[in-house]
Design a protein around this motif. Structure first.
Motif: not given
Length: 316
Positions: A216-219, A224-230, A289-295
């Protein structure tokens, strides 16, 4: 205007879930594969689907859950590089290219890590066959000039969901074999060393790290990526709370109500993996692995903790 989303590899575990969920939201989901709305041997049809789409999600590639024979190694590479290049060519040819292309990659690209976590900024890439595949996959994603399309390589950890890599682990637990998978010494052949498929002895007693993410978090990350163009380039898709093999197996037993589990040492794993045509690297490599950029961008995981995530999947 209808939101058209193009998905490759849509028949797989992740792709079928994403297709279902985006359709439920009202999107026009079209697929590319050996069958679907366009096939890989029809570049004109691929371009027609991609032209005017808002999002492309690339998931195509032969499963790595197999023996790394020369034939399978060739197909694992070909199925990723050629399909990624076909998408790239179609985007380049499109009059109205998509704003975002998210292509699957893998957290296996990082080295076997027991000393510290791997982030996008500080992670060290590993070596060997699996890493070389991930490198080639990402290089193909970023090699062409596509100025109108933002690209993200999603370095995905082990995805947990109904029918995922969790299924064989749960099966082992139900048969009383749900203890940790222990690494150990195992003879290397010249062929495996040359091919980069030999797993070198690392973590002891099931301490190899286990980075994971709920399906579910993959979706939600894709939304989230669609909403964050940076956000572009490489992005780690992994829970902020990685575990280790021993804890994962203990948690699975607890969720299933199984009081004990026999550990599986490497010699048993090598024999068993040969029998079912897979590789021990899949359970013995330490992925931290840590999701640094998403966090940092403010993404909040729905399933950040392992045992509640397992309960959500195994008891649903």
């Amino acid at each position: 205007m209808t939101d058209r989303i193009v998905i490759t590899g849509a028949s797989g575990f992740i792709g079928s879930y994403l297709s279902q969920e985006f359709r439920r939201e009202g999107a026009d989901v079209v697929t590319i594969g050996r069958s679907g709305d366009a096939t890989w041997n029809d570049p004109a049809a691929i371009t027609a689907l991609i032209d005017g789409a808002s999002l492309v999600i690339g998931l195509a590639g032969k499963s790595v859950n197999c023996r790394y024979t020369p034939e399978n190694r060739t197909e694992i590479l070909r199925s990723r590089v050629e399909t990624t290049r076909a998408i790239s060519d179609a985007i380049a040819a499109a009059a109205n290219p998509p704003a975002l292309w998210i292509n699957s990659s893998t957290a296996t690209i990082y080295r076997h890590s027991e000393d510290r976590p791997m982030t996008e900024s500080t992670g060290e890439l590993g070596e060997g066959f699996s890493v070389s595949i991930a490198r080639a996959w990402e290089e193909t994603l970023f090699e062409a000039e596509l100025p109108a399309t933002r690209r993200v390589a999603l370095r995905t950890a082990i995805v947990l969901g109904d029918g995922s890599a969790l299924a064989p682990l749960a099966m082992l637990a139900r048969f009383g074999l749900g203890g940790p998978q222990w690494d150990g010494r195992w003879p290397a052949t010249r062929a495996r060393l040359a091919a980069g498929t030999y797993h070198r002895f690392g973590a002891r007693w099931g301490r190899q790290k286990f980075s994971w993410i709920h399906l579910e978090d993959v979706l939600r990350i894709i939304r989230f990526l669609r909403e964050h163009p940076e956000l572009e380039g490489v992005v780690n898709a992994s829970s902020p709370n990685p575990s280790d093999n021993a804890t994962v197996m203990r948690s699975i037993r607890r969720v299933l109500g199984i009081p004990f589990g026999i550990p599986l040492p490497r010699f048993a794993l090598e024999i068993g993996s040969a029998a079912i045509r897979t590789e021990t690297e899949l359970v013995l490599k330490s992925r931290w692995v840590i999701p640094e950029r998403l966090t940092a961008a403010g993404f909040v995981f729905t399933h950040p903790e392992l045992e509640p995530a397992l309960r959500d999947i195994l008891r649903s």
